[in-house]
Design a protein around this motif. Structure first.
Motif, mmCIF file in Angstrom:
data_model
loop_
_atom_site.group_PDB
_atom_site.id
_atom_site.type_symbol
_atom_site.label_atom_id
_atom_site.label_comp_id
_atom_site.label_asym_id
_atom_site.label_seq_id
_atom_site.Cartn_x
_atom_site.Cartn_y
_atom_site.Cartn_z
ATOM 1 N N THR A 102 0.821 -1.212 0.000
ATOM 2 C CA THR A 102 0.000 0.000 0.000
ATOM 3 C C THR A 102 0.857 1.265 0.000
ATOM 4 O O THR A 102 0.414 2.316 -0.479
ATOM 5 C CB THR A 102 -0.941 0.028 1.221
ATOM 6 O OG1 THR A 102 -0.160 -0.059 2.423
ATOM 7 C CG2 THR A 102 -1.911 -1.146 1.174
ATOM 8 N N ARG A 149 -8.011 -6.326 -14.243
ATOM 9 C CA ARG A 149 -7.310 -5.820 -13.066
ATOM 10 C C ARG A 149 -6.209 -4.839 -13.429
ATOM 11 O O ARG A 149 -5.858 -3.976 -12.623
ATOM 12 C CB ARG A 149 -6.719 -6.993 -12.268
ATOM 13 C CG ARG A 149 -7.765 -7.862 -11.575
ATOM 14 C CD ARG A 149 -8.590 -7.063 -10.601
ATOM 15 N NE ARG A 149 -9.532 -7.904 -9.866
ATOM 16 C CZ ARG A 149 -10.420 -7.432 -9.012
ATOM 17 N NH1 ARG A 149 -10.494 -6.124 -8.784
ATOM 18 N NH2 ARG A 149 -11.246 -8.237 -8.403
ATOM 19 N N HIS A 155 -6.206 0.651 -4.563
ATOM 20 C CA HIS A 155 -7.219 0.556 -3.509
ATOM 21 C C HIS A 155 -8.367 -0.384 -3.889
ATOM 22 O O HIS A 155 -9.159 -0.787 -3.027
ATOM 23 C CB HIS A 155 -7.777 1.945 -3.177
ATOM 24 C CG HIS A 155 -8.688 2.513 -4.220
ATOM 25 N ND1 HIS A 155 -8.219 3.244 -5.290
ATOM 26 C CD2 HIS A 155 -10.035 2.434 -4.362
ATOM 27 C CE1 HIS A 155 -9.240 3.602 -6.053
ATOM 28 N NE2 HIS A 155 -10.355 3.123 -5.515
ATOM 29 N N GLN A 156 -8.463 -0.742 -5.153
ATOM 30 C CA GLN A 156 -9.524 -1.634 -5.600
ATOM 31 C C GLN A 156 -9.144 -3.109 -5.464
ATOM 32 O O GLN A 156 -9.959 -3.986 -5.751
ATOM 33 C CB GLN A 156 -9.882 -1.333 -7.061
ATOM 34 C CG GLN A 156 -10.488 0.062 -7.262
ATOM 35 C CD GLN A 156 -10.709 0.378 -8.738
ATOM 36 O OE1 GLN A 156 -9.765 0.692 -9.464
ATOM 37 N NE2 GLN A 156 -11.952 0.244 -9.167
ATOM 38 N N LEU A 157 -7.920 -3.376 -5.025
ATOM 39 C CA LEU A 157 -7.438 -4.753 -4.906
ATOM 40 C C LEU A 157 -7.379 -5.188 -3.443
ATOM 41 O O LEU A 157 -7.179 -4.364 -2.544
ATOM 42 C CB LEU A 157 -6.041 -4.886 -5.520
ATOM 43 C CG LEU A 157 -5.862 -4.451 -6.972
ATOM 44 C CD1 LEU A 157 -4.416 -4.656 -7.396
ATOM 45 C CD2 LEU A 157 -6.802 -5.208 -7.898
ATOM 46 N N SER A 158 -7.541 -6.485 -3.221
ATOM 47 C CA SER A 158 -7.367 -7.041 -1.882
ATOM 48 C C SER A 158 -5.879 -7.066 -1.535
ATOM 49 O O SER A 158 -5.014 -6.832 -2.387
ATOM 50 C CB SER A 158 -7.931 -8.459 -1.834
ATOM 51 O OG SER A 158 -7.145 -9.325 -2.649
ATOM 52 N N GLY A 159 -5.569 -7.385 -0.267
ATOM 53 C CA GLY A 159 -4.175 -7.421 0.154
ATOM 54 C C GLY A 159 -3.354 -8.427 -0.640
ATOM 55 O O GLY A 159 -2.230 -8.142 -1.061
ATOM 56 N N MET A 161 -4.002 -9.539 -3.665
ATOM 57 C CA MET A 161 -3.877 -9.065 -5.043
ATOM 58 C C MET A 161 -2.839 -7.958 -5.148
ATOM 59 O O MET A 161 -2.071 -7.894 -6.118
ATOM 60 C CB MET A 161 -5.224 -8.564 -5.551
ATOM 61 C CG MET A 161 -6.232 -9.660 -5.857
ATOM 62 S SD MET A 161 -7.755 -8.960 -6.536
ATOM 63 C CE MET A 161 -8.690 -10.458 -6.851
ATOM 64 N N ARG A 162 -2.790 -7.065 -4.145
ATOM 65 C CA ARG A 162 -1.784 -5.994 -4.171
ATOM 66 C C ARG A 162 -0.376 -6.587 -4.099
ATOM 67 O O ARG A 162 0.542 -6.100 -4.766
ATOM 68 C CB ARG A 162 -2.007 -5.011 -3.018
ATOM 69 C CG ARG A 162 -3.117 -4.015 -3.262
ATOM 70 C CD ARG A 162 -3.058 -2.846 -2.295
ATOM 71 N NE ARG A 162 -3.362 -3.267 -0.934
ATOM 72 C CZ ARG A 162 -4.574 -3.239 -0.391
ATOM 73 N NH1 ARG A 162 -5.610 -2.811 -1.110
ATOM 74 N NH2 ARG A 162 -4.763 -3.614 0.856
ATOM 75 N N LEU A 187 -0.493 -10.729 5.450
ATOM 76 C CA LEU A 187 -1.460 -11.595 4.776
ATOM 77 C C LEU A 187 -1.911 -12.723 5.690
ATOM 78 O O LEU A 187 -1.168 -13.161 6.567
ATOM 79 C CB LEU A 187 -0.826 -12.183 3.511
ATOM 80 C CG LEU A 187 -0.243 -11.177 2.514
ATOM 81 C CD1 LEU A 187 0.445 -11.906 1.375
ATOM 82 C CD2 LEU A 187 -1.333 -10.246 1.977
ATOM 83 N N ASP A 188 -3.148 -13.202 5.466
ATOM 84 C CA ASP A 188 -3.604 -14.337 6.264
ATOM 85 C C ASP A 188 -2.890 -15.610 5.808
ATOM 86 O O ASP A 188 -2.225 -15.640 4.772
ATOM 87 C CB ASP A 188 -5.128 -14.492 6.206
ATOM 88 C CG ASP A 188 -5.640 -14.800 4.806
ATOM 89 O OD1 ASP A 188 -5.131 -15.735 4.176
ATOM 90 O OD2 ASP A 188 -6.582 -14.110 4.347
ATOM 91 N N ILE A 191 -3.362 -16.983 2.155
ATOM 92 C CA ILE A 191 -2.731 -16.146 1.126
ATOM 93 C C ILE A 191 -1.212 -16.221 1.235
ATOM 94 O O ILE A 191 -0.500 -16.220 0.236
ATOM 95 C CB ILE A 191 -3.221 -14.688 1.230
ATOM 96 C CG1 ILE A 191 -4.754 -14.620 1.144
ATOM 97 C CG2 ILE A 191 -2.604 -13.841 0.127
ATOM 98 C CD1 ILE A 191 -5.321 -15.190 -0.141
#
Length: 339
Positions: A102, A149, A155-159, A161-162, A187-188, A191
Protein backbone atom coordinates in the motif's frame (compact mmCIF):
# COMPACT_ATOMS: atom_id res chain seq x y z
CA UNK A 1 34.51 -23.42 -8.67
CA UNK A 2 31.99 -20.90 -10.02
CA UNK A 3 31.70 -17.37 -8.67
CA UNK A 4 28.51 -16.61 -6.66
CA UNK A 5 25.96 -14.46 -8.46
CA UNK A 6 25.84 -12.09 -5.48
CA UNK A 7 28.44 -11.85 -2.73
CA UNK A 8 28.30 -9.64 0.36
CA UNK A 9 31.59 -9.39 2.22
CA UNK A 10 32.04 -7.78 5.66
CA UNK A 11 29.28 -5.22 4.98
CA UNK A 12 29.09 -2.31 7.40
CA UNK A 13 26.13 0.07 7.09
CA UNK A 14 26.11 2.64 9.88
CA UNK A 15 23.59 5.42 10.50
CA UNK A 16 24.99 8.64 11.94
CA UNK A 17 22.34 10.19 14.20
CA UNK A 18 22.31 12.89 16.92
CA UNK A 19 22.16 10.04 19.48
CA UNK A 20 25.28 8.41 18.06
CA UNK A 21 26.32 5.88 15.43
CA UNK A 22 23.75 3.12 14.87
CA UNK A 23 25.58 0.03 13.63
CA UNK A 24 22.60 -1.38 11.75
CA UNK A 25 24.78 -3.83 9.79
CA UNK A 26 28.17 -4.59 11.25
CA UNK A 27 30.37 -7.02 9.34
CA UNK A 28 27.81 -9.22 7.59
CA UNK A 29 28.95 -11.69 4.91
CA UNK A 30 27.01 -14.12 2.71
CA UNK A 31 26.65 -15.20 -0.90
CA UNK A 32 23.83 -16.26 -3.23
CA UNK A 33 24.31 -18.65 -6.12
CA UNK A 34 22.31 -18.72 -9.33
CA UNK A 35 18.89 -20.26 -8.77
CA UNK A 36 19.31 -20.34 -4.99
CA UNK A 37 16.93 -19.05 -2.32
CA UNK A 38 18.56 -17.53 0.76
CA UNK A 39 16.42 -16.81 3.81
CA UNK A 40 17.59 -14.07 6.20
CA UNK A 41 15.84 -14.38 9.55
CA UNK A 42 15.86 -12.54 12.86
CA UNK A 43 13.81 -10.34 15.17
CA UNK A 44 12.83 -6.79 14.27
CA UNK A 45 15.87 -4.54 14.55
CA UNK A 46 18.38 -7.27 13.75
CA UNK A 47 19.54 -5.53 10.53
CA UNK A 48 17.76 -7.71 7.96
CA UNK A 49 16.00 -4.98 5.98
CA UNK A 50 19.00 -2.63 6.07
CA UNK A 51 21.07 -5.47 4.62
CA UNK A 52 18.52 -5.95 1.83
CA UNK A 53 18.31 -2.23 1.09
CA UNK A 54 22.12 -2.03 1.05
CA UNK A 55 22.30 -4.50 -1.84
CA UNK A 56 20.38 -2.00 -4.00
CA UNK A 57 21.94 1.04 -2.29
CA UNK A 58 18.51 2.29 -1.22
CA UNK A 59 19.31 3.31 2.36
CA UNK A 60 19.09 7.12 2.65
CA UNK A 61 22.50 8.78 2.53
CA UNK A 62 22.89 10.63 4.79
CA UNK A 63 22.40 9.36 7.48
CA UNK A 64 23.53 5.94 6.19
CA UNK A 65 27.20 5.45 5.39
CA UNK A 66 28.83 2.30 4.10
CA UNK A 67 31.96 2.29 6.20
CA UNK A 68 33.35 -1.03 5.03
CA UNK A 69 32.88 -4.17 3.00
CA UNK A 70 31.90 -5.05 -0.55
CA UNK A 71 28.73 -6.07 -2.39
CA UNK A 72 29.69 -7.86 -5.59
CA UNK A 73 27.08 -8.64 -8.23
CA UNK A 74 28.53 -10.73 -11.07
CA UNK A 75 31.94 -9.51 -9.93
CA UNK A 76 30.99 -5.79 -9.91
CA UNK A 77 31.24 -3.93 -6.60
CA UNK A 78 27.91 -2.14 -6.10
CA UNK A 79 29.22 -0.03 -3.21
CA UNK A 80 31.65 1.70 -5.57
CA UNK A 81 29.16 1.99 -8.47
CA UNK A 82 27.88 5.43 -9.48
CA UNK A 83 24.18 6.31 -9.66
CA UNK A 84 23.97 5.70 -13.40
CA UNK A 85 25.30 2.15 -13.00
CA UNK A 86 22.92 1.52 -10.10
CA UNK A 87 19.88 2.71 -12.08
CA UNK A 88 20.78 0.25 -14.82
CA UNK A 89 20.96 -2.60 -12.29
CA UNK A 90 17.91 -1.79 -10.16
CA UNK A 91 14.86 -3.49 -11.56
CA UNK A 92 16.57 -5.14 -14.50
CA UNK A 93 19.25 -7.15 -12.67
CA UNK A 94 18.19 -6.94 -9.02
CA UNK A 95 14.64 -6.16 -7.97
CA UNK A 96 12.83 -5.89 -4.66
CA UNK A 97 9.38 -6.62 -3.24
CA UNK A 98 8.80 -4.29 -0.32
CA UNK A 99 7.02 -5.14 2.90
CA UNK A 100 3.87 -3.04 2.47
CA UNK A 101 2.37 -2.80 -1.04
CA UNK A 102 0.00 0.00 0.00
CA UNK A 103 2.94 2.37 0.54
CA UNK A 104 4.88 1.27 -2.55
CA UNK A 105 2.18 1.18 -5.23
CA UNK A 106 1.24 4.59 -6.62
CA UNK A 107 -2.41 5.25 -5.62
CA UNK A 108 -3.11 7.52 -8.64
CA UNK A 109 -1.86 5.14 -11.34
CA UNK A 110 -3.53 1.93 -12.47
CA UNK A 111 -1.73 -1.32 -11.80
CA UNK A 112 -1.17 -1.82 -15.53
CA UNK A 113 0.37 1.64 -15.93
CA UNK A 114 2.76 1.00 -13.04
CA UNK A 115 3.98 -2.29 -14.49
CA UNK A 116 4.22 -0.75 -17.97
CA UNK A 117 6.30 2.12 -16.54
CA UNK A 118 8.69 -0.41 -15.01
CA UNK A 119 8.99 -2.22 -18.35
CA UNK A 120 9.67 0.99 -20.30
CA UNK A 121 12.29 2.16 -17.80
CA UNK A 122 14.47 -0.78 -18.88
CA UNK A 123 13.40 -1.57 -22.45
CA UNK A 124 12.70 0.51 -25.54
CA UNK A 125 9.13 -0.57 -26.25
CA UNK A 126 5.95 1.34 -27.05
CA UNK A 127 3.36 2.09 -24.38
CA UNK A 128 0.97 -0.36 -26.04
CA UNK A 129 3.58 -3.12 -25.96
CA UNK A 130 4.40 -2.31 -22.33
CA UNK A 131 0.73 -2.50 -21.35
CA UNK A 132 0.46 -5.86 -23.10
CA UNK A 133 3.47 -7.03 -21.11
CA UNK A 134 1.79 -5.74 -17.94
CA UNK A 135 -1.26 -7.93 -18.52
CA UNK A 136 1.02 -10.91 -19.20
CA UNK A 137 2.92 -10.21 -15.98
CA UNK A 138 -0.30 -10.05 -13.96
CA UNK A 139 -1.45 -13.29 -15.51
CA UNK A 140 1.89 -14.90 -14.67
CA UNK A 141 1.61 -13.98 -10.99
CA UNK A 142 -1.86 -15.52 -10.82
CA UNK A 143 -3.96 -12.36 -10.87
CA UNK A 144 -7.57 -13.33 -11.73
CA UNK A 145 -9.03 -11.45 -14.73
CA UNK A 146 -5.61 -9.94 -15.42
CA UNK A 147 -6.72 -7.68 -18.29
CA UNK A 148 -9.49 -6.11 -16.18
CA UNK A 149 -7.31 -5.82 -13.07
CA UNK A 150 -4.65 -4.00 -15.07
CA UNK A 151 -7.14 -1.10 -15.27
CA UNK A 152 -7.75 -1.10 -11.51
CA UNK A 153 -6.12 1.19 -8.95
CA UNK A 154 -4.34 -0.26 -5.88
CA UNK A 155 -7.22 0.56 -3.51
CA UNK A 156 -9.52 -1.63 -5.60
CA UNK A 157 -7.44 -4.75 -4.91
CA UNK A 158 -7.37 -7.04 -1.88
CA UNK A 159 -4.17 -7.42 0.15
CA UNK A 160 -3.20 -10.62 -1.63
CA UNK A 161 -3.88 -9.06 -5.04
CA UNK A 162 -1.78 -5.99 -4.17
CA UNK A 163 1.10 -8.27 -3.21
CA UNK A 164 0.79 -10.11 -6.53
CA UNK A 165 0.72 -6.76 -8.34
CA UNK A 166 3.90 -5.69 -6.55
CA UNK A 167 5.59 -8.95 -7.54
CA UNK A 168 4.54 -8.28 -11.16
CA UNK A 169 6.13 -4.79 -10.97
CA UNK A 170 9.33 -6.28 -9.52
CA UNK A 171 9.51 -8.89 -12.29
CA UNK A 172 8.81 -6.45 -15.12
CA UNK A 173 12.54 -5.98 -15.78
CA UNK A 174 13.18 -9.76 -15.65
CA UNK A 175 15.75 -9.56 -12.84
CA UNK A 176 18.25 -12.26 -11.96
CA UNK A 177 17.93 -11.58 -8.21
CA UNK A 178 14.62 -10.93 -6.43
CA UNK A 179 14.73 -9.59 -2.87
CA UNK A 180 11.49 -10.15 -0.93
CA UNK A 181 11.31 -8.14 2.30
CA UNK A 182 8.71 -9.73 4.61
CA UNK A 183 6.53 -10.67 1.59
CA UNK A 184 3.78 -12.36 3.65
CA UNK A 185 3.67 -10.32 6.88
CA UNK A 186 0.28 -8.62 6.42
CA UNK A 187 -1.46 -11.60 4.78
CA UNK A 188 -3.60 -14.34 6.26
CA UNK A 189 -2.24 -17.88 6.40
CA UNK A 190 -3.96 -19.09 3.22
CA UNK A 191 -2.73 -16.15 1.13
CA UNK A 192 0.76 -16.47 2.66
CA UNK A 193 0.97 -20.04 1.37
CA UNK A 194 -0.18 -18.93 -2.08
CA UNK A 195 2.46 -16.16 -2.27
CA UNK A 196 5.26 -18.51 -1.18
CA UNK A 197 4.15 -21.08 -3.76
CA UNK A 198 4.06 -18.34 -6.39
CA UNK A 199 7.64 -17.27 -5.59
CA UNK A 200 8.79 -20.87 -5.97
CA UNK A 201 7.02 -21.17 -9.33
CA UNK A 202 8.50 -17.90 -10.61
CA UNK A 203 11.98 -18.93 -9.44
CA UNK A 204 11.69 -22.18 -11.41
CA UNK A 205 10.25 -20.47 -14.49
CA UNK A 206 12.84 -17.67 -14.67
CA UNK A 207 15.89 -19.26 -13.03
CA UNK A 208 16.02 -16.41 -10.53
CA UNK A 209 17.84 -16.25 -7.23
CA UNK A 210 15.71 -15.09 -4.30
CA UNK A 211 16.59 -13.47 -0.99
CA UNK A 212 13.71 -13.69 1.50
CA UNK A 213 13.86 -11.37 4.51
CA UNK A 214 11.58 -12.56 7.32
CA UNK A 215 11.10 -13.01 11.05
CA UNK A 216 8.93 -16.07 10.37
CA UNK A 217 10.80 -19.36 10.68
CA UNK A 218 7.91 -21.12 8.96
CA UNK A 219 8.55 -19.10 5.81
CA UNK A 220 12.24 -20.03 5.59
CA UNK A 221 11.46 -23.68 6.27
CA UNK A 222 9.20 -23.74 3.21
CA UNK A 223 11.16 -21.74 0.68
CA UNK A 224 14.86 -21.37 1.58
CA UNK A 225 17.78 -23.49 0.39
CA UNK A 226 20.05 -21.83 2.98
CA UNK A 227 19.36 -19.62 5.99
CA UNK A 228 21.32 -16.74 7.50
CA UNK A 229 20.37 -15.80 11.07
CA UNK A 230 21.00 -12.19 12.13
CA UNK A 231 21.10 -10.56 15.55
CA UNK A 232 22.27 -7.13 16.65
CA UNK A 233 23.31 -6.17 13.12
CA UNK A 234 25.52 -9.26 12.74
CA UNK A 235 25.27 -12.68 11.14
CA UNK A 236 25.28 -15.30 13.90
CA UNK A 237 24.53 -18.62 12.18
CA UNK A 238 24.18 -20.09 8.71
CA UNK A 239 23.16 -23.45 7.33
CA UNK A 240 20.38 -25.30 5.55
CA UNK A 241 16.89 -25.17 7.09
CA UNK A 242 17.23 -28.82 8.12
CA UNK A 243 20.56 -28.15 9.88
CA UNK A 244 19.29 -25.10 11.74
CA UNK A 245 15.92 -26.55 12.71
CA UNK A 246 17.25 -29.93 13.84
CA UNK A 247 20.64 -28.92 15.25
CA UNK A 248 20.97 -25.18 16.01
CA UNK A 249 24.50 -24.33 17.17
CA UNK A 250 24.03 -20.71 18.25
CA UNK A 251 21.91 -19.94 21.35
CA UNK A 252 19.95 -17.23 19.54
CA UNK A 253 18.82 -19.65 16.82
CA UNK A 254 17.95 -22.21 19.49
CA UNK A 255 15.93 -19.56 21.36
CA UNK A 256 14.06 -18.50 18.22
CA UNK A 257 13.03 -22.10 17.60
CA UNK A 258 11.92 -22.56 21.22
CA UNK A 259 9.71 -19.48 20.94
CA UNK A 260 7.67 -20.93 18.05
CA UNK A 261 4.53 -22.96 18.93
CA UNK A 262 4.75 -26.47 17.46
CA UNK A 263 2.05 -29.10 17.09
CA UNK A 264 4.61 -31.93 17.10
CA UNK A 265 6.25 -31.01 20.42
CA UNK A 266 5.08 -31.31 24.04
CA UNK A 267 7.02 -28.26 25.22
CA UNK A 268 5.16 -24.96 25.48
CA UNK A 269 6.74 -22.09 23.52
CA UNK A 270 9.23 -20.03 25.53
CA UNK A 271 9.51 -16.33 24.60
CA UNK A 272 13.04 -14.97 24.49
CA UNK A 273 13.57 -12.97 27.66
CA UNK A 274 14.54 -9.31 27.52
CA UNK A 275 14.71 -7.03 24.50
CA UNK A 276 17.05 -6.80 21.49
CA UNK A 277 19.98 -4.45 22.15
CA UNK A 278 20.20 -0.88 20.94
CA UNK A 279 22.35 -0.86 17.81
CA UNK A 280 23.74 2.49 18.98
CA UNK A 281 24.95 0.98 22.26
CA UNK A 282 25.78 -2.70 21.84
CA UNK A 283 26.97 -4.59 24.93
CA UNK A 284 30.58 -5.85 25.01
CA UNK A 285 31.23 -9.31 23.69
CA UNK A 286 28.34 -11.23 22.17
CA UNK A 287 25.28 -8.97 21.70
CA UNK A 288 22.95 -11.83 22.66
CA UNK A 289 24.74 -12.55 25.97
CA UNK A 290 22.35 -10.47 28.18
CA UNK A 291 19.40 -12.59 26.94
CA UNK A 292 21.19 -15.92 26.60
CA UNK A 293 20.45 -18.84 28.94
CA UNK A 294 23.91 -20.30 28.30
CA UNK A 295 26.06 -17.18 28.73
CA UNK A 296 29.20 -17.34 30.88
CA UNK A 297 32.05 -14.92 31.58
CA UNK A 298 33.60 -15.52 28.16
CA UNK A 299 30.47 -14.24 26.40
CA UNK A 300 30.75 -10.70 27.76
CA UNK A 301 34.50 -10.40 27.28
CA UNK A 302 34.99 -12.16 23.94
CA UNK A 303 33.58 -10.91 20.66
CA UNK A 304 31.57 -13.26 18.47
CA UNK A 305 33.74 -16.18 17.38
CA UNK A 306 33.02 -17.56 13.93
CA UNK A 307 33.25 -21.35 14.11
CA UNK A 308 32.99 -23.07 10.73
CA UNK A 309 31.57 -26.58 10.97
CA UNK A 310 31.62 -27.40 7.24
CA UNK A 311 31.16 -25.63 3.94
CA UNK A 312 28.20 -23.26 4.33
CA UNK A 313 27.57 -24.30 7.95
CA UNK A 314 28.80 -22.08 10.77
CA UNK A 315 27.81 -20.42 14.02
CA UNK A 316 29.20 -17.43 15.93
CA UNK A 317 29.50 -18.48 19.57
CA UNK A 318 32.25 -19.02 22.13
CA UNK A 319 30.77 -22.45 22.86
CA UNK A 320 31.90 -25.21 20.55
CA UNK A 321 29.22 -27.28 18.87
CA UNK A 322 29.79 -30.12 21.37
CA UNK A 323 29.62 -27.75 24.36
CA UNK A 324 26.40 -26.15 23.19
CA UNK A 325 24.68 -29.46 22.41
CA UNK A 326 25.53 -30.67 25.94
CA UNK A 327 24.23 -27.46 27.54
CA UNK A 328 20.98 -27.55 25.55
CA UNK A 329 20.45 -31.25 26.30
CA UNK A 330 20.97 -30.66 30.04
CA UNK A 331 18.37 -27.88 30.00
CA UNK A 332 15.85 -30.16 28.31
CA UNK A 333 16.36 -33.09 30.72
CA UNK A 334 14.04 -31.74 33.49
CA UNK A 335 11.31 -31.20 30.90
CA UNK A 336 11.73 -34.74 29.58
CA UNK A 337 11.54 -36.14 33.12
CA UNK A 338 8.31 -34.28 33.83
CA UNK A 339 6.43 -35.54 30.78
Amino acid sequence: MTMPLLEVEDLQAHFHTPEGVVRAVDGVSFSVDEGETLGIVGESGSGKSVTAMSIMRLNPSPPCRYTGGRIRYQGRDLLSADERELRAIRGSEISMIFQDPTTCLNPVLTIGDQIAEAVRSHERVSRKQALRRAVQALDEVGMPSAERRARDYPHQLSGGMRQRAMIAVALAGRPKVLIADEPTTALDVTIQAQILELLEQLKAAHGMSIIVITHDLGVVSQIADRVLVMYGGRAVESGTPKELFQDPLMPYTWSLLRAVPRLDADLAPEPIRGQPPSLADLPPGCPFAPRCRFADDRCTTTDLVLDRKAEGRWAACVHTAAEFRALAAALDEPNEAGR
